[in-house]
Design a protein around this motif. Sequence first.
Motif, short mmCIF file in Angstrom:
data_model
loop_
_atom_site.label_atom_id
_atom_site.label_comp_id
_atom_site.label_asym_id
_atom_site.label_seq_id
_atom_site.Cartn_x
_atom_site.Cartn_y
_atom_site.Cartn_z
N ARG A 68 -1.43 4.07 -1.53
CA ARG A 68 -2.55 3.38 -2.22
C ARG A 68 -3.95 3.36 -1.10
NH1 ARG A 68 -1.93 -1.66 -6.10
NH2 ARG A 68 -1.29 -2.41 -3.96
N SER A 105 0.80 -1.35 0.09
CA SER A 105 0.08 -0.01 -0.09
C SER A 105 0.89 1.15 -0.04
CB SER A 105 -0.94 -0.12 1.15
OG SER A 105 -0.07 0.16 2.58
N ASP A 107 -7.63 1.95 0.16
CA ASP A 107 -8.46 0.81 0.23
C ASP A 107 -9.28 0.50 -0.97
OD1 ASP A 107 -7.46 0.19 2.79
OD2 ASP A 107 -9.26 0.80 3.66
#
Length: 248
Positions: free
Chosen positions: A181, A68, A183
């Motif tokens: 990034r 992420s 969810d």
Amino acid sequence: MFPHAIATREEWLTARKALLAREKALTRSSDALAEERRALPWVRIEKDYRFEGPDGTVGLADLFGDRSQLIVNHFMFGPGWGEGCVGCSFSADHVDATLVHLAQKDVAFVSVSRAPYRELAAYKARMGWHFPWMSSYGSDFNYDFGVSFTAEDRAAGKAVYNYQPLEMDIEDLQGHSVFARGDSGEIFHTYSSYGRGGEVLLATYALLDLTPKGRDENGPYHNLMDWVKRHDEYGRAASSCCHAAAAR
């Protein structure tokens, strides 16, 4: 032997403890600064940036893999250069061993340069590196993130590097950008650092700073360009392409 003050062990210990107090203060200050860095607001990425790599063309989201967080190393390597910047190559030598540890903390790492991928791949093979390296050739990516500059902007004095206008005669410089990034897949720009901001990533400098001679950069540039070569060029003449970048 180089000249230096000589002291008794007791005198050395007194001076060392005084320096330790300052070192601890610097560490606490650095911790606080890192907290402020993490607290910066984010900017949503709206453009569909495309990159070329070993598996063809991919988007920015693909560079994350299953992580992420993403660190992008803006590696100075323009189309037709034949080899990457000396300073960026020096920095790249420090990366491979960190990748497994970054992955454990949900962080992906990739270098991005403007040169076509085939040129990057050839140089990567020569250097023996393993980190991912993608080409942004034909993309706005480098320009939007402040490490590449059009001929028009340079001629008009409108090129901006490290958040300020800068006269330059080179089209590419170096830096790092960080992305997150969400969810639902949205991507945000969280941080960018340029110039000497990248020195904190160089373990070689950290080790040299512990030694009596320190960095010992006393040549015409007073920076790494006084001595650093690509790691396969020590002991022989080598080219250089980023004197200006290392100084800023």
